[in-house]
Design a protein around this motif. Structure first.
Motif, short mmCIF file in Angstrom:
data_model
loop_
_atom_site.label_atom_id
_atom_site.label_comp_id
_atom_site.label_asym_id
_atom_site.label_seq_id
_atom_site.Cartn_x
_atom_site.Cartn_y
_atom_site.Cartn_z
N GLY A 101 4.41 29.23 -20.83
CA GLY A 101 5.23 28.30 -21.60
C GLY A 101 5.54 27.04 -20.83
O GLY A 101 5.53 27.04 -19.60
N ALA A 102 5.83 25.97 -21.55
CA ALA A 102 6.30 24.75 -20.91
C ALA A 102 7.48 24.22 -21.71
O ALA A 102 7.50 24.33 -22.94
CB ALA A 102 5.20 23.71 -20.85
N VAL A 103 8.48 23.70 -21.00
CA VAL A 103 9.66 23.12 -21.65
C VAL A 103 9.83 21.71 -21.10
O VAL A 103 10.11 21.52 -19.92
CB VAL A 103 10.91 23.98 -21.37
CG1 VAL A 103 12.15 23.27 -21.85
CG2 VAL A 103 10.78 25.33 -22.04
N LEU A 104 9.60 20.71 -21.94
CA LEU A 104 9.65 19.32 -21.49
C LEU A 104 10.58 18.50 -22.38
O LEU A 104 10.79 18.82 -23.54
CB LEU A 104 8.25 18.69 -21.54
CG LEU A 104 7.15 19.35 -20.70
CD1 LEU A 104 5.83 18.65 -20.94
CD2 LEU A 104 7.50 19.32 -19.22
N PHE A 109 14.20 27.45 -23.18
CA PHE A 109 13.87 28.48 -22.17
C PHE A 109 13.99 29.87 -22.78
O PHE A 109 13.10 30.70 -22.65
CB PHE A 109 14.82 28.36 -20.96
CG PHE A 109 14.18 27.71 -19.75
CD1 PHE A 109 13.58 26.47 -19.87
CD2 PHE A 109 14.17 28.32 -18.52
CE1 PHE A 109 12.98 25.86 -18.77
CE2 PHE A 109 13.58 27.73 -17.41
CZ PHE A 109 12.99 26.50 -17.54
N THR A 110 15.12 30.12 -23.46
CA THR A 110 15.34 31.44 -24.05
C THR A 110 14.25 31.76 -25.06
O THR A 110 13.70 32.87 -25.07
CB THR A 110 16.72 31.47 -24.74
OG1 THR A 110 17.68 30.95 -23.83
CG2 THR A 110 17.10 32.87 -25.12
N LEU A 143 6.89 29.78 -16.68
CA LEU A 143 7.34 28.58 -17.36
C LEU A 143 7.12 27.35 -16.49
O LEU A 143 7.34 27.39 -15.28
CB LEU A 143 8.83 28.69 -17.67
CG LEU A 143 9.24 29.49 -18.90
CD1 LEU A 143 10.71 29.81 -18.85
CD2 LEU A 143 8.91 28.72 -20.16
N VAL A 144 6.71 26.25 -17.12
CA VAL A 144 6.69 24.95 -16.45
C VAL A 144 7.85 24.14 -17.02
O VAL A 144 7.99 24.04 -18.23
CB VAL A 144 5.36 24.21 -16.71
CG1 VAL A 144 5.39 22.83 -16.07
CG2 VAL A 144 4.19 25.01 -16.20
N GLY A 145 8.70 23.58 -16.16
CA GLY A 145 9.81 22.78 -16.67
C GLY A 145 11.09 23.12 -15.96
O GLY A 145 11.06 23.87 -14.98
N PRO A 146 12.21 22.62 -16.41
CA PRO A 146 12.38 21.54 -17.38
C PRO A 146 12.23 20.17 -16.70
O PRO A 146 12.08 20.11 -15.49
CB PRO A 146 13.81 21.75 -17.86
CG PRO A 146 14.51 22.34 -16.69
CD PRO A 146 13.49 23.13 -15.93
#
Lengths: 301, 399
Positions: B41-44, B97-98, B108-111
């Motif tokens: 996952g990625a969160v940007l 994220f959740t 995860l990549v991020g934030p």
């Protein structure tokens, strides 16, 4: 539904109630995020700075959270009490502007005080609950108490006085209602609720900084009440729950989600100018429920 | 009576939410869902005031994904990247994220922002999900826990290099003026490092000016600073406010050197300060002029999609973050097949694998400390050179 999102929604509902309280006696106050920030800072500072509040186990002790909430709420309430008298002499849009200024003053103070961590804020706040479900249960109880108190206002002398001021302040004063005192109580109650919510939110968000109490946040919380309706406590609660959840629930539509969210905020007041919850709709709902019960009754042996 | 009934409606609603809350479940000991690929996952921050950064990072992730899946994925299985927008605030990052963790991603990549990291990373740490941060430069991020790492070197390492370089260019510098945005976490963190570096060089700042992130007019602060007759100006500002400030500085007659921090380390400043960007000194964690095979391949891929432009640091770092996860996954899968592992165990093993490797990336060779801090072999100082028209330019590497 995810418990973390549910917790965000419940916090939104609590903040909406905080905006609703002054509106209940006709005072448009946008100070809620300011008091919310103050409450959060109290909790963040205590739980990261005082060993007794941080605890020693995996989770911080629950009584510490309750003390933080009490202190956060009290500090917010005291600030409201101190500035309430002069500020509440203003009405309508002038009061709104004064409360925006208050939020801004608190924000700049939080950015520059030596112990609030500047723009980075305070992080590594310990957790009183191991899972978001714990927060949800706790916040539900808090929201239930807040709703019950608001419900009590409908029949209490104080609540009636507030309604009278909203309808016509001059008339209310002429029948002997102490209007400055009533308005001050509503303002302080709103601040206490926001402070208590902030203390809880600081733990839930893990980190706390001055951006939580910005002008943008003022507008968002006001939108909760405008969307849900400001006449009855169920309105802001519904508005807070719905508008906090919507951006997350709209994630499947991808890039369009914020456009859709904006559309909902725009169309809400257009089609429901009084908000989702109004007196007529309540009566209609009440009648519907009443009829339902009426039909069931003869069936009972 | 009506209100009595409504009270019951309210209680009903609360019970309903309570029931919904009880439905939350954790994908703890399930196997990994490998249908459609290995889930990451990625969160940007694709919306809000940090969206410029998020968009640059998205490009980097897409390139890394294409590269990885073009060369066989994770031992024959494609890498599957789920991207979520965090907005530019903390609640948004927490929610994203959740959501990703509940989806069962392995890492995860991020934030995008350090402030978001302080809020969202503890969630990943508590649930045991590896995080590789592509752009968090604040002090204390990897220290959040075992599962948190970053490929972005912290500003305390990079920022002082630009001051050293300025002193090499003009050894007689005496009077430094410092600007920073007081309501921005990156800005306040970096300015502390700049001011410390200045003091160590005997260049006590003659004035420190505070601005706000959303300011556009800096005449007051600039006039106050110029009264002190500075010969070096040090900025810790983001691209938009920093670009505007440089423009106004030059327009108001400042002729000396300007050093800027990581926030302005992006070609996005060209259209803002235009010809006035010329001569700006910036220390970088990535230089497009680095001559290695890894950077060559990245440059070629970037230029093919962007029509010949040079990649910004954020794109290179995001590319690196996903590259690191990809290579670690490949090694882990070879050692113990992912199809046989449970999600919780695989996440933990993956984190150990990420930390133990050495990676040939566009940033040069990188490794990690046991806490997850990046060890990068080289940094760069560049000077902005604008084209004669002032529309475009480049970050020229200073040797």
């Amino acid at each position: 539904m995810d418990a973390a999102l549910l917790e965000q929604m419940l916090l939104g509902a609590l903040l909406a109630l905080s905006v609703y309280l002054p509106l209940r006696c006709g005072q448009l106050s946008l100070a809620t995020p300011g008091f919310y920030a103050v409450g959060g800072y109290v909790a963040a500072l205590l739980s990261t700075g005082v060993p007794a509040f941080a605890g020693t186990g995996a989770t911080s002790p629950l009584p510490a959270l309750l003390v933080e909430m009490a202190l956060g709420g009290s500090l917010a309430g005291l600030i409201a009490l101190a500035i309430g008298r002069p500020v509440l002499r203003l009405r309508g849009i002038y009061l709104a502007i004064a409360t925006i200024a208050l939020v801004e003053i608190l924000r700049v103070l939080n950015l520059n005080l030596p112990f609030t961590g500047g723009a980075m804020g305070i992080f590594g706040i310990p957790q009183p609950f191991a899972h978001p479900e714990g927060y949800v249960l706790f916040t539900l109880v808090l929201l239930a108490v807040a709703c019950w108190l608001c419900q009590r206002l409908e029949v209490l002398r104080l609540g009636r006085a507030m309604l009278a001021i909203r309808d016509d302040e001059l008339a209310a004063a002429s029948v002997g209602i102490d209007t400055p005192r009533t308005k001050l109580i509503a303002f302080v109650a709103s601040a206490v609720l926001a402070g208590v919510t902030g203390a809880l939110a600081a733990h839930f968000l893990n980190a706390w900084n001055a951006r939580v109490g910005s002008f943008d946040a003022s507008i968002t919380t006001l939108a909760f009440v405008v969307f849900g309706g400001s006449r009855f406590w169920l309105g802001p609660v519904l508005g807070g729950l719905a508008l906090t959840a919507l951006p997350e629930l709209l994630r499947p539509v991808g890039d369009l989600r914020l456009i859709l969210f904006g559309g909902v905020i725009l169309l809400g007041p257009l089609f429901f100018p009084q908000g989702l919850v109004t007196a007529e709709r309540l009566r209609w709902l009440g009648a519907l429920l009443g009829r339902g019960r009426g039909r069931r009754k003869p069936l009972a042996p | 009576m009506i209100f009595g009934r409504l009270q019951r409606v309210g209680t009903g609603l609360l019970t309903l939410t309570l029931l919904l809350a009880g439905c939350g479940s954790d994908a703890g000991n399930q196997p990994i869902d490998l249908s459609g690929g290995v889930p990451v996952g990625a969160v940007l921050a694709l919306t809000g005031n940090a969206n410029v950064y998020g968009q640059d990072q998205k490009t980097g992730l897409e390139l890394a994904l294409k590269q990885r899946n073009g060369s066989g994925g994770i031992n024959g299985r494609p890498l599957k990247l789920a991207l979520e927008d965090s907005g530019s605030d903390e609640p948004g990052a927490n929610a994203a994220f959740t959501l990703q963790i509940n989806r069962g991603v392995l890492a995860l990549v991020g934030p995008t922002l350090s402030q978001q990291a302080f809020s969202a990373d503890p969630i990943a740490q508590r649930r045991g999900v590896p995080v590789v941060a592509p752009s968090n430069t604040a002090t204390g991020i990897p220290e959040i826990g075992f599962f948190i790492s970053r490929v972005s070197a912290q500003s305390s390492v990079i920022a002082p290099l630009a001051i050293d370089r300025a002193l090499k260019l003009q050894p007689g510098l005496k009077r430094a003026a410092v600007f920073y945005a007081q309501d921005d976490a990156y800005s306040t963190a970096e300015t502390t490092i700049f001011q410390k570096a200045l003091k160590e060089k005997g260049l006590d700042p003659v004035t420190v000016q505070r601005t706000q992130l959303n300011d556009q007019d800096f005449q007051n602060q600039i006039s106050a600073a110029l009264r002190e007759k500075p010969d070096l100006i040090v900025l810790s500002l983001q691209a938009v406010d920093g670009g505007n400030l440089i423009r106004q500085l030059r327009e108001l007659g400042y002729k000396g050197l300007i050093v800027a921090g990581n926030g302005m380390n992006t070609p996005n400043i060209y259209p803002i300060c235009q010809k006035y960007c010329d001569g700006l000194l910036i220390a970088q964690a990535y230089s497009p002029e680095l001559d290695t095979p890894a950077n060559g391949a990245f440059l070629k891929a970037f230029k093919a999609t962007s029509g010949g432009a040079t990649p910004p640091q954020l794109t290179a770092q995001a590319y690196t973050a996903l590259q690191v996860i990809g290579e670690a996954l490949e090694r882990l899968d070879r050692r113990q097949p992912l199809s046989a592992a449970t999600l919780t165990a695989a996440r933990k093993e993956l984190m150990a694998e990420i930390l133990s490797g050495t990676y040939q990336t566009p940033l040069g060779e990188i490794r990690f400390t046991p806490t997850g801090e990046v060890i990068q072999s080289q940094f760069f100082v560049a000077q902005v050179r604008m084209d004669p028209g002032g529309r475009s330019g480049r970050f020229a590497l200073l040797q």
